[in-house]
Scaffold this motif. Structure first.
Motif, mmCIF file in Angstrom:
data_model
loop_
_atom_site.group_PDB
_atom_site.id
_atom_site.type_symbol
_atom_site.label_atom_id
_atom_site.label_comp_id
_atom_site.label_asym_id
_atom_site.label_seq_id
_atom_site.Cartn_x
_atom_site.Cartn_y
_atom_site.Cartn_z
ATOM 1 N N ARG A 217 50.015 39.511 53.498
ATOM 2 C CA ARG A 217 50.767 40.611 54.116
ATOM 3 C C ARG A 217 52.248 40.534 53.750
ATOM 4 O O ARG A 217 52.922 41.567 53.666
ATOM 5 C CB ARG A 217 50.611 40.579 55.642
ATOM 6 N N CYS A 218 52.726 39.320 53.522
ATOM 7 C CA CYS A 218 54.134 39.128 53.149
ATOM 8 C C CYS A 218 54.371 39.312 51.653
ATOM 9 O O CYS A 218 55.511 39.237 51.195
ATOM 10 C CB CYS A 218 54.589 37.729 53.552
ATOM 11 N N TRP A 685 60.732 27.535 55.273
ATOM 12 C CA TRP A 685 60.976 28.836 55.898
ATOM 13 C C TRP A 685 61.576 28.670 57.279
ATOM 14 O O TRP A 685 62.310 29.526 57.746
ATOM 15 C CB TRP A 685 59.663 29.613 56.058
ATOM 16 N N PHE A 716 54.987 34.136 61.242
ATOM 17 C CA PHE A 716 54.891 35.398 60.516
ATOM 18 C C PHE A 716 55.553 36.560 61.253
ATOM 19 O O PHE A 716 55.729 37.638 60.673
ATOM 20 C CB PHE A 716 53.416 35.717 60.226
ATOM 21 N N VAL A 721 61.752 35.626 58.146
ATOM 22 C CA VAL A 721 60.607 35.363 57.264
ATOM 23 C C VAL A 721 60.151 36.674 56.622
ATOM 24 O O VAL A 721 59.866 36.720 55.419
ATOM 25 C CB VAL A 721 59.455 34.696 58.041
ATOM 26 N N LYS A 722 60.102 37.732 57.399
ATOM 27 C CA LYS A 722 59.704 39.030 56.860
ATOM 28 C C LYS A 722 60.680 39.504 55.785
ATOM 29 O O LYS A 722 60.260 39.968 54.716
ATOM 30 C CB LYS A 722 59.629 40.063 57.992
ATOM 31 N N SER A 723 61.978 39.375 56.056
ATOM 32 C CA SER A 723 62.962 39.855 55.074
ATOM 33 C C SER A 723 62.980 38.955 53.840
ATOM 34 O O SER A 723 63.092 39.443 52.708
ATOM 35 C CB SER A 723 64.357 39.936 55.703
ATOM 36 N N THR A 725 60.483 37.060 52.558
ATOM 37 C CA THR A 725 59.293 37.239 51.727
ATOM 38 C C THR A 725 59.296 38.603 51.043
ATOM 39 O O THR A 725 58.781 38.739 49.924
ATOM 40 C CB THR A 725 58.013 37.047 52.554
ATOM 41 N N ARG A 726 59.888 39.600 51.695
ATOM 42 C CA ARG A 726 59.998 40.917 51.058
ATOM 43 C C ARG A 726 60.890 40.830 49.818
ATOM 44 O O ARG A 726 60.554 41.352 48.751
ATOM 45 C CB ARG A 726 60.559 41.929 52.059
ATOM 46 N N THR A 729 59.139 38.939 47.002
ATOM 47 C CA THR A 729 58.180 39.791 46.289
ATOM 48 C C THR A 729 58.906 40.733 45.340
ATOM 49 O O THR A 729 58.481 40.918 44.183
ATOM 50 C CB THR A 729 57.339 40.594 47.299
#
Length: 734
Positions: A217-218, A685, A716, A721-723, A725-726, A729
């Motif tokens: 998802r990340c 992380w 998660f 962590v969301k920013s 991993t975005r 990617t």
């Protein structure tokens, strides 16, 4: 008089090697002699030694064929045939070659023997033999075939042994997306470290499923794991939990079973009642809250419930689909599975009697040999216990496969990425059940002296001997790769140098007194390539340390991915090589399980901890700390130079802390690199300080037990962590 040093040459024992500083090191004659003993040659008894050598030599020629021939697409498809010279003088001699293909087809061809090219000859104990080169005219499919020959003449008939003929691709498998240039990232994790709201004090296969889906998802495409090889469920010793010193590399550590995911639990009220009891829930709460994994507490809790399920549900019921699925698993596992289960059951039996049965070596004499009729009788007498451990392997295999299948169904390019340990411990099931006699019980795999380990290293892992492997047609290696390439999209081969050579020393002797023994790199890489394609499994070779140039070239040619650790990639001037200059056919990483975390490294916590544990003296710690300050500055300089941090970010490393912001910048810095794969660690992380393993320690530090500092579900959901991993990617896609 036998020339021992020439014999050592013949058996693949090196005379010299280039060390970590590129200096030529000469291996002592005494060390080479000792290695011959480890390989099974009585070097101090000339008569006994000569008898063995005569037998080996005669066996090679009387068998006519080699026990195994490995052919790749790049090879001439031919093999050697050894025949008495006298047969070549007989014009009536006819050679018939019979090929049995893996798919059941048979191919046979008969030609006059005189038409088969003579490549060489040799006088063997008074008889001259022609060594002929037979060229295959049929294009054989990749796979495991067999070959035998018959030679018919007026005077005699000769029949060969049945040779294993293994035909392999010349390159390992790589997913099309990566072949087409896609760069991906993923997570390297130690499953036992994972915290979650529902596990029983150790990460399990249900956690693995959630980890895979969360990473995807990340934007991540894989989750790499430490070896999940079978451990020692009955052994209470907390120091016997290293994933790199397993009981078997062919089976799975049952401690990772998610008990609440076992289908049979739904039909077992006693087990449900136990789990839901207040006392058991409190027990799980304590296990879950501990800072370090309580392996004994976890395995006892799981085995208690799993045994209740096993005793109350007929798991091998032929009338049910589940029962038939288990029986099929039993059939596929065969003798190897029964031996694994028997070993676990035997150890548990001895511990129940109060015996410290840490190894088969302390079993009663009649149970030390897997082929003993006493072992077979014990298995019959305790068949229910043996079946229980077969059932546990079935559950572990099923749950690992389910996690991988879910990841692939979700669209992950690689999914689960498994780790293959370099060997097994002497006290392991694999050594006890060594029906092919490939393990040397007197040797230990390790490493020669280097600047970081001036005395060398001895890991206590039993080596396989090259000649015995060849005589066994590589069966143990084939089974091992087949087992470890299941339920995953990639495999990491730990200490890949072992595909070419291993540093082996006598057990109990200093590691510096060892020597390198060579293996058939061509054959092993061929088998790996074949299994890689059959399992659609990418291959990553852990090629760190003293790696011979021959292996480096061979790994690159076969398409295996190299391993690049940021802190090791240094230029001649001491600066850090830009990740964009790394080779593309590689996986890069900032940290590994054998290194401090990012916070630990930046704050020199590994040095202060090393001083406490006696790894470093005060002076050494101070010296290394001074070097570390220079390294930190060079890293910061590189980050600024490549635009990986903003211009207003401090330029003096002494003013920089390893904040989540700076850790994120390092991850993005690596994601912009040229390696097809980048592996990050969840520890970095969330700012974990303590390492999972400190090389060179045993009981001084709780290796392989430290958990993550946050639950998986929480990690998660973190905004940073969301920013991060975005952006990781995005960096990989650009």
């Amino acid at each position: 008089m036998i020339d021992i040093q020439l014999l050592a040459d013949e058996k693949g024992i090196a005379r010299t090697y280039l060390d970590a500083t590129n200096k030529l090191v000469y291996i002592s004659e005494e060390s080479r002699k000792s290695l011959l003993e480890i390989l099974g040659y009585p070097v101090n008894d000339d008569r006994a030694l000569q008898k063995i050598l005569d037998k080996e030599e005669l066996e090679d020629f009387s068998n006519i064929l080699d026990p195994v021939t490995v052919l790749t697409d790049d090879d001439e498809h031919q093999f050697l045939i050894r025949t008495p010279e006298s047969l070549g003088e007989d014009e009536s001699a006819v050679l018939t070659v019979v090929l049995g293909l893996e798919d059941g087809r048979k191919i046979d061809r008969s030609i006059p023997l005189e038409q088969v090219e003579i490549a060489d000859y040799k006088n063997v104990q008074g008889t001259v033999y022609d060594i002929r080169r037979y060229k295959l005219i049929s294009d054989l499919p990749h796979g495991y075939h067999n070959c035998s020959v018959n030679i018919q003449s007026k005077k005699k008939t000769l029949n060969s042994i049945c040779m294993s003929l293994i035909v392999c691709p010349s390159k390992v498998y790589t997913p099309k997306e990566i072949l087409d240039g896609k760069k991906v990232w993923g997570v390297s994790s130690q499953l036992y470290t994972v915290r979650s709201k529902n596990n029983w004090g150790i990460g399990d296969f249900e956690d693995l499923k959630q980890l895979l889906l969360g990473v995807h998802r990340c934007g991540g495409q894989f989750v790499g794991l430490n070896p999940m090889h079978a451990g020692y469920p009955a052994v209470p010793d907390e120091s016997a939990v290293s994933p790199y010193s397993p009981s078997s590399r062919n089976f799975i550590n049952i401690i990772y079973i998610s008990v609440t995911s076992v289908p049979e639990l739904l039909n077992c009220k006693p087990a449900q009642d136990l789990i839901h009891s207040e006392k058991f829930q409190q027990r799980l709460h304590v296990l879950r809250d501990k800072e370090y994994v309580d392996y004994r507490g976890v395995i006892e809790a799981k085995l208690e419930v799993l045994r209740l399920i096993f005793d109350n549900v007929k798991v091998d019921d032929k009338r049910s689909s589940r029962g038939n699925k288990f029986l099929r698993y039993m059939e596929q596992g065969g003798e190897q599975l029964l031996n694994m289960a028997t070993y676990d059951a035997l150890q548990a039996h001895y511990y129940d009697m109060g015996v410290n049965a840490y190894s088969w070596e302390v079993f009663e004499k009649e149970y030390r040999d897997v082929n003993s009729p006493f072992v077979e009788q014990w298995r019959k007498d305790h068949y229910k216990d043996v079946l229980f451990y077969c059932y546990l392997q079935f559950l572990a295999s099923e749950q690992l496969e389910d996690a991988y299948r879910c990841a692939k169904a979700d669209g992950m390019i690689i999914g689960t990425y498994r780790d293959l340990a370099v060997g097994v411990a002497k006290q392991s099931c694999d050594v006890w059940s060594d029906v092919d006699n490939v393990f040397s019980p007197t040797g230990s795999i390790g490493a020669p002296p280097d600047p970081l380990g001036p005395l060398g290293q001895s890991w206590g892992l039993a080596p396989m001997t090259p000649d015995a492997l060849r005589k066994a047609a590589y069966r143990p290696m084939i089974k091992m790769y087949q087992s470890n390439m299941k339920s995953c999209g990639a495999i990491r081969i730990d200490h890949a140098a072992g595909l070419f050579r291993l540093w082996i020393t006598k057990l109990g002797s200093p590691a510096c007194e060892g020597a390198y023994v060579h293996y058939s790199m061509h054959d092993l890489l061929g088998i790996i390539s074949l299994e890689s394609h059959r399992n659609k499994c990418l291959v990553i070779a852990e090629d760190l340390g003293t790696i011979p140039v021959e292996l480096t070239r061979a790994l690159k040619k076969v398409g295996a991915f190299s391993y690049k650790i940021f802190f090791d990639e240094r230029a001649a001037d001491g600066g850090y090589i830009a990740p964009c200059d790394y080779q593309s056919q590689a996986m890069s990483a900032l940290t590994t399980h054998d290194m401090p975390t990012l916070v630990g490294w930046w704050n020199c916590l590994d040095l202060s901890l090393g001083k406490e544990l006696g790894i470093y003296t005060e002076e050494e710690a101070v010296s290394l700390s001074d070097i570390r300050e220079i390294q930190k500055q060079r890293i910061l300089d590189s980050m600024h130079g490549l635009g990986s941090v903003s211009n207003d970010f401090p330029r003096d490393a002494k003013k920089v802390q390893m904040t989540l912001e700076f850790a994120k910048a390092l991850q993005i810095h690596m994601c912009k690199g040229s390696c097809s794969l980048f592996s990050t660690q969840i520890e970095d992380w969330i700012g974990v300080e303590k390492p999972v393993n400190i090389p060179g320690t045993n009981t001084e530090y709780p290796n392989w037990r430290r958990k993550l500092t946050a639950d998986l579900e929480y990690i998660f959901d973190l905004d940073h962590v969301k920013s991060m991993t975005r952006e990781m990617t995005d960096a990989r896609n650009n």
